[in-house]
Design a protein around this motif. Structure first.
Motif, PDB file in Angstrom:
ATOM      1  N   ASP A  34       4.640   6.067  -4.791  1.00 30.07           N
ATOM      2  CA  ASP A  34       5.331   6.012  -6.079  1.00 30.07           C
ATOM      3  C   ASP A  34       4.404   6.247  -7.270  1.00 30.07           C
ATOM      4  O   ASP A  34       4.857   6.218  -8.417  1.00 30.07           O
ATOM      5  CB  ASP A  34       6.024   4.661  -6.247  1.00 30.07           C
ATOM      6  N   GLY A  35       3.119   6.448  -7.007  1.00 30.82           N
ATOM      7  CA  GLY A  35       2.179   6.719  -8.084  1.00 30.82           C
ATOM      8  C   GLY A  35       1.545   5.496  -8.708  1.00 30.82           C
ATOM      9  O   GLY A  35       0.833   5.590  -9.714  1.00 30.82           O
ATOM     10  N   PRO A  45      -5.529  -5.147  -7.504  1.00 28.90           N
ATOM     11  CA  PRO A  45      -4.960  -3.816  -7.237  1.00 28.90           C
ATOM     12  C   PRO A  45      -5.953  -2.706  -7.551  1.00 28.90           C
ATOM     13  O   PRO A  45      -6.822  -2.851  -8.415  1.00 28.90           O
ATOM     14  CB  PRO A  45      -3.750  -3.760  -8.172  1.00 28.90           C
ATOM     15  N   VAL A  46      -5.804  -1.607  -6.837  1.00 30.48           N
ATOM     16  CA  VAL A  46      -6.624  -0.407  -7.037  1.00 30.48           C
ATOM     17  C   VAL A  46      -5.692   0.717  -7.474  1.00 30.48           C
ATOM     18  O   VAL A  46      -4.661   0.945  -6.829  1.00 30.48           O
ATOM     19  CB  VAL A  46      -7.363  -0.023  -5.736  1.00 30.48           C
ATOM     20  N   GLN A  47      -6.056   1.414  -8.535  1.00 29.36           N
ATOM     21  CA  GLN A  47      -5.226   2.509  -9.030  1.00 29.36           C
ATOM     22  C   GLN A  47      -5.803   3.848  -8.557  1.00 29.36           C
ATOM     23  O   GLN A  47      -6.805   4.318  -9.078  1.00 29.36           O
ATOM     24  CB  GLN A  47      -5.161   2.498 -10.563  1.00 29.36           C
ATOM     25  N   PRO A  48      -5.192   4.478  -7.566  1.00 31.87           N
ATOM     26  CA  PRO A  48      -5.677   5.783  -7.110  1.00 31.87           C
ATOM     27  C   PRO A  48      -5.334   6.875  -8.125  1.00 31.87           C
ATOM     28  O   PRO A  48      -4.421   6.735  -8.943  1.00 31.87           O
ATOM     29  CB  PRO A  48      -4.931   6.012  -5.795  1.00 31.87           C
ATOM     30  N   SER A  49      -6.055   7.976  -8.031  1.00 34.78           N
ATOM     31  CA  SER A  49      -5.768   9.130  -8.885  1.00 34.78           C
ATOM     32  C   SER A  49      -4.477   9.807  -8.426  1.00 34.78           C
ATOM     33  O   SER A  49      -3.937   9.511  -7.357  1.00 34.78           O
ATOM     34  CB  SER A  49      -6.925  10.119  -8.837  1.00 34.78           C
ATOM     35  N   GLU A  50      -3.992  10.732  -9.231  1.00 35.92           N
ATOM     36  CA  GLU A  50      -2.696  11.371  -8.967  1.00 35.92           C
ATOM     37  C   GLU A  50      -2.689  12.188  -7.678  1.00 35.92           C
ATOM     38  O   GLU A  50      -1.626  12.383  -7.082  1.00 35.92           O
ATOM     39  CB  GLU A  50      -2.297  12.254 -10.142  1.00 35.92           C
ATOM     40  N   VAL A  55       0.816  -1.217   0.000  1.00 32.86           N
ATOM     41  CA  VAL A  55       0.000   0.000   0.000  1.00 32.86           C
ATOM     42  C   VAL A  55       0.850   1.267   0.000  1.00 32.86           C
ATOM     43  O   VAL A  55       0.806   2.065  -0.942  1.00 32.86           O
ATOM     44  CB  VAL A  55      -0.974   0.020   1.207  1.00 32.86           C
ATOM     45  N   LEU A  56       1.612   1.478   1.051  1.00 35.84           N
ATOM     46  CA  LEU A  56       2.216   2.787   1.266  1.00 35.84           C
ATOM     47  C   LEU A  56       3.266   3.132   0.214  1.00 35.84           C
ATOM     48  O   LEU A  56       3.251   4.234  -0.354  1.00 35.84           O
ATOM     49  CB  LEU A  56       2.803   2.869   2.675  1.00 35.84           C
TER      50      LEU A  56
END
Length: 235
Positions: free
Chosen positions: A105-106, A126-131, A99-100
């Motif tokens: 690292d994006g 996996p989950v892709q968070p926004s920038e 996670v962290l």
């Protein structure tokens, strides 16, 4: 016709969410929501995430430390007392690697590693968070020395043990024993004792905000006072 008054809890959560959303603007940021078992962290974070969908111009995600336990054999290898719960319950390496670190690292995050009840590995998609996503990590012992550098801000959710112990035990009716609403009952010693150890460890890590969640309908946001450090005895 005037709009009906919003419940006090919702108004307080809007204020708390606003404070969190101001953390690390324009980039990914991580907020830890910390507090003892039964204080209401999980419910509060779920409400904040749901609220963010309607009022925030920023993605808000959450993960729970309860999904990053060590296997049962490792947790209990050195016994089942307060110190082993504080020291051995959680897999901080998995939290960092899944996670962290990827969040910073994006990249995408894997929001769990271990099923506590089934005592088996978890491997969710996996989950892709926004920038500029805000990640909220909720759980116990998050301001411990080895984790304190991971957070951009921290929120301590608190209430007296006479409130949190019965709340926490009510979630597990199959484990109840007579008299265990009393924080001093031996059945609670592993968890109340671990919280006491943790408070000593976290004395020099003041939270960014404190939320008194004693009254679930009327929580209160408290700004920590370094001259009167309320977090020393909160738990």
């Amino acid at each position: 016709m005037p709009a009906p008054d919003l419940p006090v809890r919702q108004l307080v959560l809007v204020d708390l969410l606003s404070l969190m959303l101001a953390t690390g603007p324009g980039r990914r940021a991580v907020v830890a929501v910390d507090g003892p078992d039964g204080v209401g962290k999980t419910r509060m974070v779920a409400e904040l995430v749901a609220l963010a969908e309607h009022v925030a111009g920023r993605e808000v995600l959450s993960v729970a430390m309860d999904d990053f336990h060590h296997p049962r054999a490792l947790r209990y290898a050195m016994g089942r007392d307060a110190r082993t719960h504080y020291e051995d319950a959680f897999d901080h390496a998995a939290l960092r690697s899944r996670v962290l670190q990827p969040f910073r690292d994006g990249g995408p995050v894997v929001p769990a590693s271990w099923d506590l009840e089934e005592d088996r590995p978890l491997d969710p998609d996996p989950v892709q968070p926004s920038e500029d996503a805000l990640l909220v990590v909720e759980g116990v012992y998050l301001r411990r020395p080895e984790l304190v550098g991971e957070w951009d801000a921290t929120c301590l959710v608190t209430a007296p043990a006479r409130i949190t112990v019965p709340r926490g035990n009510a979630r597990l009716p199959h484990r109840r024993v007579p008299g265990d609403d009393d924080p001093a009952h031996p059945a609670n010693a592993r968890y109340t004792g671990a919280q006491a150890l943790y408070r000593q460890q976290a004395r020099t890590a003041p939270p960014t905000w404190i939320v008194d969640n004693t009254d679930l309908q009327r929580p209160e946001i408290i700004v920590p006072d370094p001259d009167e450090p309320q977090w020393f005895e909160q738990g």
